[in-house]
Design an enzyme around this catalytic site. Structure first.
Site, mmCIF file in Angstrom:
data_model
loop_
_atom_site.group_PDB
_atom_site.id
_atom_site.type_symbol
_atom_site.label_atom_id
_atom_site.label_comp_id
_atom_site.label_asym_id
_atom_site.label_seq_id
_atom_site.Cartn_x
_atom_site.Cartn_y
_atom_site.Cartn_z
ATOM 1 N N HIS A 209 39.435 -13.127 3.957
ATOM 2 C CA HIS A 209 40.617 -12.446 4.507
ATOM 3 C C HIS A 209 40.548 -12.280 6.030
ATOM 4 O O HIS A 209 41.533 -11.913 6.662
ATOM 5 C CB HIS A 209 40.842 -11.093 3.816
ATOM 6 C CG HIS A 209 39.938 -9.992 4.260
ATOM 7 N ND1 HIS A 209 40.279 -8.664 4.150
ATOM 8 C CD2 HIS A 209 38.691 -10.014 4.820
ATOM 9 C CE1 HIS A 209 39.301 -7.915 4.628
ATOM 10 N NE2 HIS A 209 38.333 -8.704 5.024
ATOM 11 N N ASP A 210 39.386 -12.562 6.617
ATOM 12 C CA ASP A 210 39.239 -12.469 8.075
ATOM 13 C C ASP A 210 39.722 -13.729 8.803
ATOM 14 O O ASP A 210 39.839 -13.713 10.035
ATOM 15 C CB ASP A 210 37.766 -12.265 8.451
ATOM 16 C CG ASP A 210 37.248 -10.895 8.053
ATOM 17 O OD1 ASP A 210 38.032 -9.931 8.108
ATOM 18 O OD2 ASP A 210 36.066 -10.787 7.687
#
Length: 299
Positions: A209-210
């Site tokens: 998700h980064d």
């Protein structure tokens, strides 16, 4: 559809309007040590006694304590000697530093780092990039360089992640039968530059998700290459609903990824597509009903 009552008096709009006030009351009570003091005192205390112990003004502390009562983080008893305050059970468990389930560290990370980035949310939406440069004067091109801008900040961030894992980790690891995997690698470090060791199962916890889709595909392809035949990869992420209806918490996290990273939260279908593009198959998804969900792909 809104009810007539909602339109006559917009209660939910007013609650949203003061949402950040709620967060800062809780963060401030944690930072000043209110919950820790009341746990250690083994009995209720007056606002004057709490203020004296913590070195604050009496007027400011009384208002903070009353706000915490309104939030059900504290309970108050009115006696002949005056108001006496004590922790509620949920505060003893989650807001005191000594508790095994303490969320203190993630609260402090949100208060001192996330909160400052969100001041520039409108700029993040306009520009489509994180706001470390405006918030801290640090280049936004390296989000983790900004996040780990000092050893102290790195330790705060890691302690915050560990505190959330303490209440979510068990459900994620129990989502699938992982007993066939004997050699497990919890992926960390500079995984784009460093080599990835051979293993049967790779755990990528709150990593994808980064990053944007291209970086995710690059990393998953690297993991697939290192993975033993018959092995797999376990993604630990907060999943969005396919119909864009929520969960609200995950939608807000995706906004946070905008102001802090290069990535975003995704649906199960989006993660499945990324896994399949890297060569993983037999993708399974398990929603835990809590903060983190699990996605398992096999080689």
């Amino acid at each position: 559809m809104s009810s007539t009552e909602d339109l006559d008096y917009p209660q939910i709009i007013l609650e949203y309007n003061s949402g950040f006030l709620v967060s800062k009351v809780m963060f401030t009570a944690c930072e000043l040590g209110v919950f820790d003091l009341l746990l250690e005192s083994r009995g209720p205390l007056s606002s004057d006694a709490i203020a004296a112990h913590l070195g604050t003004s009496t007027t400011g502390m009384e208002r903070l304590l009353d706000a915490c009562v309104g939030l059900k983080l504290l309970a108050v008893e009115l006696t002949q000697e005056g108001a006496l305050y004590r922790n509620t059970e949920i505060s003893n468990i989650y807001l005191t530093k000594s508790s095994p389930k303490s969320q203190y560290h993630i609260m402090m990370y949100y208060s001192n780092t996330v909160y400052l980035c969100w001041h520039y949310l409108a700029d993040a939406v306009r520009e489509g990039r994180n706001q470390y440069e405006r918030a801290f004067g640090i280049s936004s091109k390296d989000p983790f360089g900004a996040m780990y801008r000092s050893e102290e900040e790195m330790l705060k961030f890691m302690a915050g992640q560990n505190s959330v894992w303490s209440i979510c980790g068990r459900d994620v690891l129990a989502a699938f039968d992982l007993s066939p995997f004997r050699q497990i690698c919890d992926l960390g470090g500079d995984f784009f530059k460093d080599s990835i060791p051979e293993a049967e199962l790779y755990i990528l916890s709150k990593i994808l998700h980064d990053w944007d889709d291209d970086k995710c595909r690059q990393l998953l392809a690297k993991v697939h290459k290192a993975c033993k035949p018959g092995g797999g990869v376990l993604l630990v992420e907060s999943l969005l609903n396919e119909d864009k209806s929520g969960p609200l918490e995950t939608q807000l996290y995706s906004m946070n990824m905008l102001v802090q990273t290069e990535g975003k939260e995704r649906t199960a279908a989006e993660y499945s597509k990324l896994l399949e593009a890297a060569g993983f198959g037999e993708v399974q998804v398990k929603r835990t009903g809590k903060l983190y969900d699990a996605v398992l792909g096999r080689k």
